[in-house]
Design an enzyme around this catalytic site. Structure first.
Site, PDB file in Angstrom:
ATOM      1  N   GLY A 137      -1.857  -7.069  -6.449  1.00 53.23           N
ATOM      2  CA  GLY A 137      -1.387  -6.548  -5.213  1.00 53.23           C
ATOM      3  C   GLY A 137      -1.991  -8.627  -3.775  1.00 53.23           C
ATOM      4  O   GLY A 137      -3.000  -8.332  -4.114  1.00 53.23           O
ATOM      5  N   CYS A 154      -7.104  -6.397 -11.025  1.00 54.23           N
ATOM      6  CA  CYS A 154      -7.199  -7.286  -9.803  1.00 54.23           C
ATOM      7  C   CYS A 154      -6.922  -6.950  -8.817  1.00 54.23           C
ATOM      8  O   CYS A 154      -8.864  -6.939  -8.432  1.00 54.23           O
ATOM      9  CB  CYS A 154      -5.832  -8.048 -10.320  1.00 54.23           C
ATOM     10  SG  CYS A 154      -5.686 -10.344  -9.193  1.00 54.23           S
ATOM     11  N   TYR A 155      -6.573  -7.019  -8.004  1.00 51.36           N
ATOM     12  CA  TYR A 155      -7.127  -6.431  -6.402  1.00 51.36           C
ATOM     13  C   TYR A 155      -7.256  -4.708  -6.858  1.00 51.36           C
ATOM     14  O   TYR A 155      -8.221  -4.288  -5.361  1.00 51.36           O
ATOM     15  CB  TYR A 155      -4.757  -6.175  -5.507  1.00 51.36           C
ATOM     16  CG  TYR A 155      -5.665  -5.287  -4.111  1.00 51.36           C
ATOM     17  CD1 TYR A 155      -5.957  -6.299  -3.028  1.00 51.36           C
ATOM     18  CD2 TYR A 155      -5.687  -4.096  -3.791  1.00 51.36           C
ATOM     19  CE1 TYR A 155      -6.029  -5.248  -1.697  1.00 51.36           C
ATOM     20  CE2 TYR A 155      -5.182  -3.039  -2.604  1.00 51.36           C
ATOM     21  CZ  TYR A 155      -5.405  -4.273  -1.996  1.00 51.36           C
ATOM     22  OH  TYR A 155      -5.916  -3.419  -0.596  1.00 51.36           O
ATOM     23  N   HIS A 211      -5.227  -9.580 -15.647  1.00 50.06           N
ATOM     24  CA  HIS A 211      -4.194  -8.803 -15.848  1.00 50.06           C
ATOM     25  C   HIS A 211      -4.014  -8.816 -17.704  1.00 50.06           C
ATOM     26  O   HIS A 211      -3.314  -9.791 -18.244  1.00 50.06           O
ATOM     27  CB  HIS A 211      -3.100  -9.938 -14.980  1.00 50.06           C
ATOM     28  CG  HIS A 211      -2.579  -9.404 -13.828  1.00 50.06           C
ATOM     29  ND1 HIS A 211      -2.375  -9.076 -12.543  1.00 50.06           N
ATOM     30  CD2 HIS A 211      -3.704 -10.778 -12.931  1.00 50.06           C
ATOM     31  CE1 HIS A 211      -2.862  -8.838 -11.856  1.00 50.06           C
ATOM     32  NE2 HIS A 211      -2.983 -10.533 -11.910  1.00 50.06           N
ATOM     33  N   GLU A 239      -1.569  -7.249 -18.122  1.00 55.80           N
ATOM     34  CA  GLU A 239      -0.410  -6.655 -18.926  1.00 55.80           C
ATOM     35  C   GLU A 239       0.874  -8.075 -19.095  1.00 55.80           C
ATOM     36  O   GLU A 239       1.786  -8.041 -19.490  1.00 55.80           O
ATOM     37  CB  GLU A 239       0.537  -6.148 -17.714  1.00 55.80           C
ATOM     38  CG  GLU A 239       0.064  -6.522 -16.292  1.00 55.80           C
ATOM     39  CD  GLU A 239      -1.182  -6.203 -15.726  1.00 55.80           C
ATOM     40  OE1 GLU A 239      -2.190  -6.560 -16.097  1.00 55.80           O
ATOM     41  OE2 GLU A 239      -0.926  -7.387 -14.188  1.00 55.80           O
ATOM     42  N   ASP A 269      22.839  -7.179 -19.232  1.00 52.86           N
ATOM     43  CA  ASP A 269      22.264  -6.220 -17.898  1.00 52.86           C
ATOM     44  C   ASP A 269      23.468  -6.319 -17.981  1.00 52.86           C
ATOM     45  O   ASP A 269      23.482  -4.787 -17.987  1.00 52.86           O
ATOM     46  CB  ASP A 269      21.461  -7.165 -16.426  1.00 52.86           C
ATOM     47  CG  ASP A 269      20.370  -7.962 -16.755  1.00 52.86           C
ATOM     48  OD1 ASP A 269      19.567  -7.994 -18.040  1.00 52.86           O
ATOM     49  OD2 ASP A 269      19.923  -8.913 -15.848  1.00 52.86           O
ATOM     50  N   LYS A 278      14.383  -7.356 -19.254  1.00 51.22           N
ATOM     51  CA  LYS A 278      15.270  -7.624 -19.792  1.00 51.22           C
ATOM     52  C   LYS A 278      14.919  -7.330 -21.110  1.00 51.22           C
ATOM     53  O   LYS A 278      15.520  -7.128 -21.897  1.00 51.22           O
ATOM     54  CB  LYS A 278      15.163  -9.628 -19.281  1.00 51.22           C
ATOM     55  CG  LYS A 278      16.486 -10.135 -20.492  1.00 51.22           C
ATOM     56  CD  LYS A 278      17.688 -10.075 -19.585  1.00 51.22           C
ATOM     57  CE  LYS A 278      18.103 -10.874 -18.516  1.00 51.22           C
ATOM     58  NZ  LYS A 278      18.794 -10.540 -17.304  1.00 51.22           N
TER      59      LYS A 278
END
Ligand code: XMP
Length: 516
Positions: free
Chosen positions: A61, A88-89, A175, A177, A233, A372
């Site tokens: 964050g 992280c945060y 991170h 991810e 989309d 996406k």
């Protein structure tokens, strides 16, 4: 009876990559729910009736843990006997709550970094002694109390990873991810399966059924219209809505004049085969008029968002539709800053660009939690044709966000030509399958040139080509020079108003993919 999925809760501290954590977990066949950080231990216990909660991740964050209003968690969450992973945060917050020392970093780390793994155990099992990771932090954990042990460090970050010695509590400063963390998948897999003991019992098909049922329930026997731009989309949202509503659905293609060359024709052709009501709204003049004199990118996006809705309202009135369906996906929402603790990056036309007052009963966004590439997977599962599944993403506001400064007919014409050349040459070079997007940007800078022995003073066109998996991060593509040379030669030869072509060599972050 519906399966009770093994579930990881992700506490959202507003990080740009928070939702990405959720989807990485889904990629492993494990369900995940994103929840606000102020969730109470009681609420988590009560959620266990619906989900088999196996672990908790605290996201990154933008805040600093020592700021007075920084978001925090109820200390009871660390006492639930559930595995916890702070990223992280989240990593800094656990450290601070457990009486560790967190301070501003002497040297902030953004982007690729290398960490030394001191103990390859738990979440870090199977890693080598040096790992390439993605960092984005201004604060650092400097020390921890004795019940914790350090698992990794960098030159400027003494506690880059830690774990509690007796409880399944972990923290990573980086991170996992983000794809740029080379072994991020392994780290998350370790947490999900080894530390939390999850079973992979969730699949994408469950989501398709959920999305169609949700549309049916919401719309009931009424009618809906959907904004169909021809991008992946809105095409997928149309296919889902068509299954849910059949001929109670009208798809509207708004031609605002900032489309790529040949686009309106291509959309008409691609959707000929669908059994839906299809309406083309020719709105070029009204969009250009509304945007006259507007220079600020956010103002442009807002005006376009509003005008889209006005066109939809007019058509809805004609066909008697009460609901508007949009193909908004997760990154559109996250960058528009819809969450409590996140920063606004830009106003995506179909999210924060919406006017305050709209004449629809409700806006429905079946793809709102997807990325996406997940949408592409859904498209394949729904059997959509290849020309739709593999189209490069195109922003709703179109070339309007690729023409810097005021929009004029001349600039739109130049931008369209330049964009066509970029597309033709990239595709002639066979590079398109490996690129997320490739396009031209008409900058508002002018530069001197020499054409036919005479001085020329004209536009600067920037070429942008990016590689990405889900648009949250992207790398500029290393396009071979001969192809860049052909693009530059053709643009300056075929568009007399352009004197200079530059190539954008910025990653995201710090840049965004689009220029505005
Ligand atoms: P940025 O520029 O934020 O873009 O890195 C991320 C992805 O989103 C697309 N994009 C949009 N799509 N409406 C859309 O439908 C918008 O207002 C919008 N703005 C950006 C962009 O093309 C990229 O794929």
């Amino acid at each position: 009876m519906q399966t009770k999925y093994d579930t990881i809760l992700v506490l959202d501290f507003g990080g740009q990559y928070c939702h990405l954590i959720g989807r990485r977990i889904r990629e492993h066949g494990v369900y995940s729910e994103i929840v606000p950080p102020d969730i109470t231990p009681d609420k988590i216990r009560s959620m266990s009736r619906e989900f088999n909660i196996k672990g908790i991740i605290l996201s990154g964050g933008p805040s600093s843990v020592y700021e007075p209003n920084a978001p925090r968690i109820d200390a009871g969450i660390l006492e639930l006997n559930l595995p916890v992973l702070g990223l992280c945060y989240g990593h800094q917050l656990i450290a601070q709550m457990c009486k560790g020392k967190v301070e501003p970093a002497a040297c902030r780390e953004y982007g690729v970094s290398y960490v030394e793994i001191d103990k390859p155990v738990g979440v870090l099992a199977g890693l080598s002694s040096r790992e390439k990771v993605w960092m984005s932090h201004g604060d650092t954990v400097f020390s921890l109390p004795p019940e914790f042990e350090v698992l990794a460090h960098t030159e400027s970050c003494p506690v880059a990873a830690f774990r509690h010695k007796t409880k399944p509590i972990y923290g990573l400063q980086w991170h996992p991810e983000v794809v740029h963390t080379e072994n991020g998948t392994l780290m998350l897999r370790n947490f999900i399966f080894e530390v939390c003991g999850c079973t992979a019992n969730w699949q994408m098909e469950d989501l398709i059924t959920k999305m169609i049922n949700e549309l049916r329930t919401e719309v009931g026997n009424a009618k809906a219209i959907i904004g169909l731009s021809g991008g992946i989309d809105s095409s997928v949202a149309t296919a889902l809505a068509a299954q849910a509503l059949n001929d109670r659905l009208t798809a509207v293609f708004v031609d605002h004049g900032f489309m790529r060359e040949g686009e309106p024709e291509a959309i008409r052709e691609a959707f000929k085969k669908f059994k839906i009501n299809f309406v083309v709204a020719n709105a070029q003049q009204r969009f250009l008029e509304k945007l006259k004199g507007v220079v600020d990118p956010e103002a442009k996006r807002k005006i376009i968002g509003e005008e889209f809705i006005r066109v939809f309202e007019e058509i809805a009135e004609k066909v008697g539709a009460e609901y508007l369906i949009q193909g908004t996906i997760y990154p559109d929402r996250i960058e528009s800053g819809f969450r409590k603790h996140s920063d606004k990056i830009k106003t995506h036309h179909n999210v924060a660009g919406l006017p305050a007052k709209i004449k629809f009963k409700k806006i429905l966004e079946p793809l709102r939690d997807l990325y996406k590439d997940e949408v592409r997977r859904v498209a394949k599962m729904l059997g959509l044709p290849r020309e739709i599944v593999s189209r490069q993403p195109f922003p709703g506001p179109g070339l309007a966000v690729r023409i810097i400064g005021e929009l004029t007919e001349e600039k739109v014409r130049i931008a369209k030509k330049a964009d066509t050349i970029v597309r033709e040459e990239i595709e002639r070079g066979g590079l398109e399958d490996n690129l997320w997007q490739y396009f031209a940007v008409l900058t508002d800078t002018k530069a001197t040139g020499v054409k036919g022995d005479a001085r020329a003073y004209g536009y600067v066109v920037a070429v942008r080509a990016a590689e990405s998996r889900e648009a949250m991060t992207a790398s500029f593509a290393k396009i071979p020079y001969p192809i860049l040379e052909r693009i530059s030669t053709r643009i300056t030869n075929e568009i007399p108003e352009v004197t200079r072509v530059v190539y954008d060599i910025t990653h995201k972050p710090p840049a965004t993919i689009e220029w505005e």
